[in-house]
Design an enzyme around this catalytic site. Structure first.
Site, PDB file in Angstrom:
ATOM      1  CG  HIS A   1      -3.230   0.934  -8.446  1.00  0.00           C
ATOM      2  ND1 HIS A   1      -4.601   0.959  -8.384  1.00  0.00           N
ATOM      3  CD2 HIS A   1      -2.784   1.731  -7.433  1.00  0.00           C
ATOM      4  CE1 HIS A   1      -4.975   1.734  -7.380  1.00  0.00           C
ATOM      5  NE2 HIS A   1      -3.893   2.218  -6.783  1.00  0.00           N
TER       6      HIS A   1
ATOM      7  CG  HIS B   1      -2.038   0.921   1.268  1.00  0.00           C
ATOM      8  ND1 HIS B   1      -2.307   1.812   0.269  1.00  0.00           N
ATOM      9  CD2 HIS B   1      -2.976   1.171   2.233  1.00  0.00           C
ATOM     10  CE1 HIS B   1      -3.352   2.557   0.597  1.00  0.00           C
ATOM     11  NE2 HIS B   1      -3.768   2.195   1.793  1.00  0.00           N
TER      12      HIS B   1
ATOM     13  CG  ASP C   1       3.590   4.899  -3.556  1.00  0.00           C
ATOM     14  OD1 ASP C   1       3.440   6.056  -3.143  1.00  0.00           O
ATOM     15  OD2 ASP C   1       2.973   3.927  -3.096  1.00  0.00           O
TER      16      ASP C   1
HETATM   17  N1  COA Z   1       6.128  -6.293  -9.873  1.00  0.00           N
HETATM   18  C1  COA Z   1       6.112  -7.466 -10.546  1.00  0.00           C
HETATM   19  N2  COA Z   1       4.986  -8.117 -10.845  1.00  0.00           N
HETATM   20  C2  COA Z   1       3.839  -7.580 -10.457  1.00  0.00           C
HETATM   21  C3  COA Z   1       3.776  -6.362  -9.735  1.00  0.00           C
HETATM   22  C4  COA Z   1       4.991  -5.721  -9.462  1.00  0.00           C
HETATM   23  N3  COA Z   1       5.018  -4.575  -8.801  1.00  0.00           N
HETATM   24  N4  COA Z   1       2.497  -6.045  -9.479  1.00  0.00           N
HETATM   25  C5  COA Z   1       1.760  -7.040  -9.997  1.00  0.00           C
HETATM   26  N5  COA Z   1       2.558  -7.955 -10.581  1.00  0.00           N
HETATM   27  C6  COA Z   1       2.135  -9.147 -11.271  1.00  0.00           C
HETATM   28  C7  COA Z   1       1.764 -10.239 -10.285  1.00  0.00           C
HETATM   29  O1  COA Z   1       2.870 -11.018  -9.911  1.00  0.00           O
HETATM   30  C8  COA Z   1       0.753 -10.992 -11.094  1.00  0.00           C
HETATM   31  O2  COA Z   1       1.437 -11.714 -12.078  1.00  0.00           O
HETATM   32  P1  COA Z   1       0.947 -13.153 -12.567  1.00  0.00           P
HETATM   33  O3  COA Z   1      -0.442 -12.933 -13.126  1.00  0.00           O
HETATM   34  O4  COA Z   1       1.966 -13.547 -13.590  1.00  0.00           O
HETATM   35  O5  COA Z   1       0.941 -14.012 -11.339  1.00  0.00           O
HETATM   36  C9  COA Z   1      -0.008  -9.892 -11.831  1.00  0.00           C
HETATM   37  O6  COA Z   1       0.939  -8.846 -11.987  1.00  0.00           O
HETATM   38  C10 COA Z   1      -1.242  -9.395 -11.082  1.00  0.00           C
HETATM   39  O7  COA Z   1      -0.805  -8.865  -9.834  1.00  0.00           O
HETATM   40  P2  COA Z   1      -1.566  -8.967  -8.457  1.00  0.00           P
HETATM   41  O8  COA Z   1      -0.565  -8.935  -7.345  1.00  0.00           O
HETATM   42  O9  COA Z   1      -2.527 -10.100  -8.479  1.00  0.00           O
HETATM   43  O10 COA Z   1      -2.381  -7.628  -8.487  1.00  0.00           O
HETATM   44  P3  COA Z   1      -3.079  -6.970  -7.259  1.00  0.00           P
HETATM   45  O11 COA Z   1      -4.146  -6.117  -7.782  1.00  0.00           O
HETATM   46  O12 COA Z   1      -3.457  -7.976  -6.233  1.00  0.00           O
HETATM   47  O13 COA Z   1      -1.892  -6.118  -6.599  1.00  0.00           O
HETATM   48  C11 COA Z   1      -0.436  -4.426  -5.936  1.00  0.00           C
HETATM   49  C12 COA Z   1      -1.736  -4.771  -6.688  1.00  0.00           C
HETATM   50  C13 COA Z   1      -0.329  -2.926  -5.845  1.00  0.00           C
HETATM   51  C14 COA Z   1      -0.481  -5.012  -4.525  1.00  0.00           C
HETATM   52  C15 COA Z   1       0.754  -5.022  -6.707  1.00  0.00           C
HETATM   53  O14 COA Z   1       0.767  -4.519  -8.019  1.00  0.00           O
HETATM   54  C16 COA Z   1       2.078  -4.751  -6.022  1.00  0.00           C
HETATM   55  O15 COA Z   1       2.457  -5.497  -5.109  1.00  0.00           O
HETATM   56  N6  COA Z   1       2.819  -3.686  -6.429  1.00  0.00           N
HETATM   57  C17 COA Z   1       4.069  -3.322  -5.768  1.00  0.00           C
HETATM   58  C18 COA Z   1       3.818  -2.526  -4.514  1.00  0.00           C
HETATM   59  C19 COA Z   1       3.373  -1.102  -4.808  1.00  0.00           C
HETATM   60  O16 COA Z   1       3.949  -0.407  -5.641  1.00  0.00           O
HETATM   61  N7  COA Z   1       2.372  -0.649  -4.041  1.00  0.00           N
HETATM   62  C20 COA Z   1       1.856   0.698  -4.164  1.00  0.00           C
HETATM   63  C21 COA Z   1       0.478   0.690  -4.745  1.00  0.00           C
HETATM   64  S1  COA Z   1      -0.064   2.339  -5.073  1.00  0.00           S
END
Ligand code: COA
Length: 350
Positions: free
Chosen positions: A244, A205, A292
């Site tokens: 996201h 987050h 971010d």
């Molecule tokens: N780096 C690498 N791969 C990523 C990623 C990232 N930052 N964010 C998502 N993915 C990939 C996942 O591994 C997944 O891949 P797959 O389908 O091959 O398994 C796919 O993209 C979908 O991601 P998922 O984690 O299911 O999406 P979500 O909606 O649950 O998660 C976040 C959203 C923000 C939690 C996630 O993108 C993340 O962890 N980002 C990094 C942290 C971040 O920047 N947070 C600030 C948010 S404003």
């Protein structure tokens, strides 16, 4: 087997809100206005008023709101002491602890706003032994910039204002939803803010922005960007600042901050590497840069120390939390879903 909601409640609408949404063109909207338009034309304080009360204030209301925030900004001696005891701990932890120690003053909007108004001085006291002083700049972003850096700089305060506006509100993000769960139990605003602050800290987050900066300042060129990204994706590691839950194509807040970065710091190598990294990750994995990603570099180039990035996010989002606490209480029902039990049954004690 019962029908379960999708994991992480992804794609599930759990309630209505009048505060914010993302429109069909992918733009974030506060109370009907596109945030990028608001940020170009209006002040942080007027937008906070809009988010909390639902309309843009006229000149009198705007002045009164600004004075209210100023008058409620100062923290008590007790809060200063608590911050002092926690010196050296992450600023977000100090902020959460000091907020949790505030005396609940009721459940009306003024009581909620008086908590939000104190965030900049609490953040300052978490990192400084000397008090904030009484002769602080009047406008909230200028005052906040001064408290973060010890400098008065109108231009940089205006730039800080833009990212504060981007961070202010985002409907049912994790911290706001957590706040609404707490509010739904009819716990007081201090408890609800404490919940929200605890939830915001997680790296999925609000906690992503510091990790992004460390990486961006450490790399020298495009080859290093490629190596880093390739290796992270191969190992299935999450790259902070990308992806996201809502914005799968573009995060409008990231694009807005990128635009200002390019207007002000186009020749900076870290900015150029960041733009390249965004393109590279998009082409390779179709992951969009989130707020971010550019936000961390942006605050760094404004001369703000990395330990403040998450607390800055929290201070801006606090106004969204005020609006959501009020909206939850205006039509409250306890938020209490069900879990489908899949554990053992019918065991016998010997
Ligand atoms: N780096 C690498 N791969 C990523 C990623 C990232 N930052 N964010 C998502 N993915 C990939 C996942 O591994 C997944 O891949 P797959 O389908 O091959 O398994 C796919 O993209 C979908 O991601 P998922 O984690 O299911 O999406 P979500 O909606 O649950 O998660 C976040 C959203 C923000 C939690 C996630 O993108 C993340 O962890 N980002 C990094 C942290 C971040 O920047 N947070 C600030 C948010 S404003």
């Amino acid at each position: 087997m019962v029908d379960l909601a999708p994991k992480g409640l992804e794609g599930v609408y759990v309630d209505t809100t009048e505060i914010a949404t993302t429109d069909k063109t992918g733009n974030l909207v506060y109370r009907g206005y596109r945030v990028i338009d608001l940020a170009d034309k209006t002040s942080f304080e007027d937008i906070a008023y809009l988010v909390v009360y639902g309309s843009i204030p006229d000149a009198d209301k705007s002045r009164a709101f600004s004075s209210f925030l100023r008058e409620n900004a100062q923290i008590s001696e007790e809060s200063g002491k608590i911050a002092g005891i926690m010196k050296g701990r992450p600023v977000i932890d100090v902020l959460r602890t000091v907020v949790s120690s505030l005396k609940p003053e009721g459940v009306n909007t003024d009581a909620l706003l008086s908590i939000a108004a104190k965030f900049p001085e609490i953040i300052h006291s978490a990192a400084n032994s000397s008090p904030a002083g009484s002769k602080l700049p009047e406008a909230y972003p200028d005052r906040f910039y001064y408290l973060l850096t010890g400098k008065e700089d109108r231009n940089k305060a205006r730039l800080l204002e833009k990212i504060l506006i981007m961070y202010m509100e985002h409907e049912f993000n994790a911290s706001t939803f957590a706040l609404r769960v707490t509010a739904s139990t009819m716990a007081d605003p201090v408890c609800a803010f404490t919940t929200a602050l605890a939830t915001l800290k997680g790296p999925l987050h609000g906690g992503a922005n510091s990790a992004v900066l460390k990486f961006l300042l450490g790399i020298k060129n495009r080859d290093e960007v490629k190596r880093y990204v390739d290796s992270a994706l191969e190992k299935k590691e999450k790259i902070m600042g990308f992806g996201h839950r809502v914005y799968k194509d573009k995060d409008p807040r990231a694009q807005y901050i990128k635009k200002i970065l390019l207007e002000n710091f186009r020749d900076n190598p870290a900015v150029q590497n960041a733009v390249y990294m965004e393109e590279y990750i998009w082409n390779k994995k179709a992951l969009a840069a989130n707020v971010d990603f550019y936000g961390a570099l942006y605050m760094h180039l404004l001369g703000i120390d990395e330990k403040f990035y998450l607390p800055i996010f929290a201070a801006a989002r606090a106004f969204g939390w005020v609006a959501h606490y009020s909206e939850q209480m205006s039509n409250n029902k306890l938020i209490r879903p069900l879990a489908h039990y899949v554990g053992k049954m019918d065991l016998t004690l010997r």
